[in-house]
Write an enzyme that holds these catalytic residues in place. Sequence first.
Site, PDB file in Angstrom:
ATOM      1  N   ASP A 170      31.541  -3.648  48.161  1.00 21.90           N
ATOM      2  CA  ASP A 170      32.137  -4.775  48.861  1.00 21.90           C
ATOM      3  C   ASP A 170      31.439  -6.065  48.436  1.00 21.90           C
ATOM      4  O   ASP A 170      30.945  -6.156  47.304  1.00 21.90           O
ATOM      5  CB  ASP A 170      32.024  -4.556  50.377  1.00 21.90           C
ATOM      6  CG  ASP A 170      33.217  -5.107  51.132  1.00 21.90           C
ATOM      7  OD1 ASP A 170      33.352  -6.344  51.199  1.00 21.90           O
ATOM      8  OD2 ASP A 170      34.014  -4.313  51.662  1.00 21.90           O
ATOM      9  N   HIS A 248      32.621 -10.398  54.650  1.00 22.40           N
ATOM     10  CA  HIS A 248      33.491  -9.219  54.606  1.00 22.40           C
ATOM     11  C   HIS A 248      32.690  -7.922  54.520  1.00 22.40           C
ATOM     12  O   HIS A 248      32.930  -6.969  55.284  1.00 22.40           O
ATOM     13  CB  HIS A 248      34.438  -9.352  53.415  1.00 22.40           C
ATOM     14  CG  HIS A 248      35.509  -8.317  53.339  1.00 22.40           C
ATOM     15  ND1 HIS A 248      35.311  -7.074  52.761  1.00 22.40           N
ATOM     16  CD2 HIS A 248      36.810  -8.325  53.741  1.00 22.40           C
ATOM     17  CE1 HIS A 248      36.434  -6.374  52.821  1.00 22.40           C
ATOM     18  NE2 HIS A 248      37.364  -7.107  53.400  1.00 22.40           N
ATOM     19  N   SER A 614      41.185  -3.645  55.475  1.00 22.50           N
ATOM     20  CA  SER A 614      39.741  -3.618  55.223  1.00 22.50           C
ATOM     21  C   SER A 614      38.973  -3.236  56.470  1.00 22.50           C
ATOM     22  O   SER A 614      37.907  -2.624  56.397  1.00 22.50           O
ATOM     23  CB  SER A 614      39.250  -4.992  54.762  1.00 22.50           C
ATOM     24  OG  SER A 614      39.564  -5.240  53.426  1.00 22.50           O
TER      25      SER A 614
END
Length: 830
Positions: A170, A248, A614
Amino acid sequence: MHHLFRKFMLRHQTMVRLLLLLLSIISVISCVAEKRDIYLVLLEGEPVAFHHGAAPGKDGKKPFLHSEASVAHAKHLVDSHDRFLQSKLDAGSYNKLYSFKNIVNGFAVHTTRSQVEKLKGGHGVKLVEKDTGAKLMTTHSPEFLGMPAVWTQQGGDRNAGEGIVIGFVDSGINPVHPSFAYDPMHPPLISNYTTSHFSGSCEVGPLFPQTSCNGKIISARFFAAGARAAATLDPSVDIMSPYDVVGHGSHVASTAAGNFGVPVVVDGFFYGRASGMAPRARIAVYKAIYPTVGTLTDVLAAIDQAVLDGVDILTLSIGPDSPPQDTVTFLGAFEIFMLSAHKAGIFVAQAAGNQGPGPYTVVSYSPWSVGVAASGTDRTYPGSLLLGDGQKIGGVGLSGPSFGNGLLQYKLVSARDAVKVNGAFPRTPPYVEECQYPEALDPTVVQGSVVICTFSSGFYNGTSNLTAVIQTARVLGFTGFVLAANPDYGDFIAEPIPFSIPGIMIPRTTDAQIISRYYEQQTYRNDKGLVIRYSGRAAIGEGRVASYMDERAPVVSRFSSRGPDYIDERRNPADLLKPDILAPGHQIWAAWSPMSVQNPILCGYNFALISGTSMATPHIAGIAALIKQNNPTWTPSMIASAMSTTATKHDNRGEPIMAEGYAAYTLHTAAPFGYGAGFVDPVRALDPGLVFSTGYEDYLSFLCSLPNTDPEKIRVATGGTCAATFSNPSDLNQPSVTITALSGMRVTQRVVENVANKPETYLCAVLPPNGVTVSVDPPWFTLAPQEKQTLVIRLVVTQVLEDFSFGEIVLTGSLNHIVRIPLSVLTISL
């Protein structure tokens, strides 16, 4: 004569110079045309993980990849890559970025198209694919999923996930976040980089000292060779360390494996406590996405390393957002790497994509990865606008109330009426009604007022944003703001976002018209239409308190990509159910990075409430970790099967799960192409009764059975052969049956295994799809523990339909196990 000779020579020299100049121009043009790109090249030959039979056995244990023989083989592969490139490409025309050697044999190279053409068709070359990039697919959910009951079975939240390592490819991680803090009162069983099955490393760099790997985070690496080759990086945000500047990666990691009971505080307000699905699991970080660019090359290098390190679960909330070109979807480089990770015994959870709600939008294609769709939960954050006549209008916004908590009301002003008459600025919507530019509004009118801003063309085309509204409100001293829907553009989708000043979004035009009517009734104008008195009053209500009243859940989120799965970029359907499963992914609280370089409105926050597949994917990764902890010998397909067959198709009202449609705030009945097998049920998944097991050779047979597929291409891409194939792709032993072109009759088989600790008798029942009769043989059976049973499923067309229809096979056990097998069928002829 001499004069004529000199004249001839001068002309000749001029022509030569012109020719040389022309050649140099052509050369320059050629150089300009020969732009360098990144290419992924896969080669024949066994990688380290599968060299000399190193693949895991039926017990699911991964091979040990750090022996002297393995290290020597890895060096041999790297050297062979270098020799291969030197023999094929011109010196100075390329730059090798990575050697892939652990689960796939190959390399990534930065070169020109003409150079890479020399590699195609070369001896031992399996695949040459251009890197098209990778992107991010971007709480209350533990309670909604019933996780406390699961943790109790695992020995409590202080043991749930213990001994399991979850890898995250990620944008990195925020190591100082409390969700990843080390707990000295309860030291982990895995406390350093090396254990019996895991061997990682802590790569230090800016904002990421050695102490960042603290026992909770047990390994952290970053991969940037692809990013450096693909773009000019910005050193202020493209930080060369595992540190997460986006947020994220931190959000994903904490959702799956964040510490238990971490207080969620934003702008001084306590929203509750957040916990990961497997709060005692350990975290291995593989940063491969940067703010400036994300490359598939870096992602694949990260996956290759994660398998070598020995992660148990791999979380991919990133990936390509379009199918590979010039090959079947299952044979792209990304899919082959995931197949190899699965072969090494690693459970792979992959985001299904955020391109819904249209059909054929899913970007998780293969049966060896679990494609996760996203839904909401039963929690909402209702805000309100209180009007002077007593009306209360519902809206959205994580905002505190205006001063007085609704008891005091303030002048209500439309931004359109507050525009400076003689201002030197364009009279476009961002200036005159969207509150994007404070210089456009008269401060004497708006100061201390509740100001109505309008969702107009700027918001519609994405050039206007809430950050600018908040900045305008702060600069001009609004008491609060309202972002109201515009009838010209219809309802808009409003997500709850923290506002640093009182504010609310009114996303429905019917509500916005109520506000407009009240405002016009209370606003007095002269004969030129200019306001001479504002008599309307309003206040912003509290919008940060969660509500759990009467909210239908789960509902498949609008953005969540839908099936059917497909074989190629022309969207020819595949006999495989995708997505696989549904999990919470809408409005999820989790850890964040205060830098938040791609989302300025969240800058400075340690937590964020965001949505995407996600966010759904780490829920499944964390639940898989708990199943793995409870059943250490289970293979990835057994773990996936346990979640699939125990999933539910009904919501909290006991009604069929619904899905959001194209139009805002519309719902329709969902189908397996939206939710897969259904909404994950972690409690039942720990004890599924039966499982469907599938191995590497089965996947090869699946590939070989695809229509119009050359067995040689399968051999070249995977290294396997088509010695034993299925009659149809639908014969793969999946916990579902999908047939995209059923003609007449088809017989397929499934094999189930009893993983309970007692014998159990199962009775088969069928809810057939429309236009099909379905029978199962035997209609009932009894299995001892670890015993298997073959089920023969016969489907016969009774009616030709224009679209897919859906049903299910239900196996009901005498010990209360219920196993559901979704059926998805398109009939084409009798």
